[in-house]
Scaffold this active site. Sequence first.
Site, PDB file in Angstrom:
ATOM      1  N   TYR A  98       0.657  -0.755  -0.669  1.00 17.80           N
ATOM      2  CA  TYR A  98      -0.380  -0.117   0.012  1.00 17.80           C
ATOM      3  C   TYR A  98       0.740   1.267   0.411  1.00 17.80           C
ATOM      4  O   TYR A  98       1.066   2.375  -0.185  1.00 17.80           O
ATOM      5  CB  TYR A  98      -0.829   0.085   1.640  1.00 17.80           C
ATOM      6  N   GLU A 140      -7.450  -7.677   5.705  1.00 19.99           N
ATOM      7  CA  GLU A 140      -6.849  -8.454   5.032  1.00 19.99           C
ATOM      8  C   GLU A 140      -6.208  -8.779   5.794  1.00 19.99           C
ATOM      9  O   GLU A 140      -6.100 -10.225   5.882  1.00 19.99           O
ATOM     10  CB  GLU A 140      -5.630  -8.029   4.050  1.00 19.99           C
TER      11      GLU A 140
END
Length: 399
Positions: A98, A140
């Site tokens: 990310y 996640e």
Amino acid sequence: MLSEQSLPLIRATLPAVGAALGEITTRFYTGMFRAHPELPRDLFNRGNQANGEQQQALAGSIAAFATLLVERPDARPDAMLSRIANKHATLGVTSDQYKIVHEHLFAAIVDVLGAAVTPEVTAAWDEVYWLMANALIAVEADLYRGRRLAEGDVWRRMEIAERHEETPDVVAFVLRPVGGEAAESFLPGQYVSVRVELPDGARQIRQYSLSSAPARPQWRITVKRVRDGAGPDGEVSTWLHQNAVVGTELTVSAPFGDLVLPDGDSPLLLASAGIGTTPMLAMLDHLAATGSTRRVIVVHADRSPADHAHRDEQRRLTEALPGGVRHLWYEEIGDAAPGTASIGHADVGALELPDDLTAYLCGPLPFMRAVRTDLLRQGVSPAAIHYEVFGPDLWLGQA
């Protein structure tokens, strides 16, 4: 929830950023792939990059998330986040990736919007990004923990135990773990990723629904060969059709996915078109294996009976359910069509639906939009309509 100082800035700049998202995402992927060439080779779907679908899906998810933050600041799009996070989990996405996305996405925003991106605007959109990214990272992490996996450690070796030619363009593969143990459990409706090494050395990944009940000791995936995509679409499906035989070993992810069959005894609608039948088959197989007495309405649309993968299996499983009924539509009837089949597109609006219905949809976007519209017109709650999309979710923020 956005901070008080960021909320008015996002509200003011959302139209400009939204209008430019197509160009922003194109430049974002170009810059990120230039800096990290391993990503398009080994993680991202090259076909979806070539036809622009990945860019559209990213733009849609960012716009939907930012719009919700502005219009409903106390809410969070959990369904959208769950769908994205489950897809990320089957790819083995990790939290550090990310940071890479953040770096190149914001470079693209500045590049496209220029002087309009003041330090205050940058800080506000930075907050939007990390609200979304951290929410996904948290979901996640829960998914990995639920499977007792380290972050991103989702891959295992599976061997093809059986290969069945379902139609000229569809093959079913029965998979077993290399080593002989039983395949791990999953929920009916979930999917796995399959990673194959192509002739040019790229390791491309595609998702396939598990198309049989979780109670079975082996997994089954059903793969339609993509023949008409733009660019390199069909790379993995073509490789599997041409090269995968009994004894072939494949790299396969742990199962994930949030379109799963709920417990209970409320009535169900399982609506599919084309290869979208696969998650519905797993649900039907599970219902039949557990002796369910639920009312189950099966709807399927296809090009023709010859193109209808697992047609006889779908009939057998539906007939095994005391409350099961099947409705079929084909664009071309032909001589092999069941007597109950209709010609044309699926017309769920013509069906008599029970109260408290929960609907599951899988198939091309036009099919799912039409079915969802029919269901809403008949009074089915939007919260009771669930869907699965193969590939990037271009329906985000629209459904």
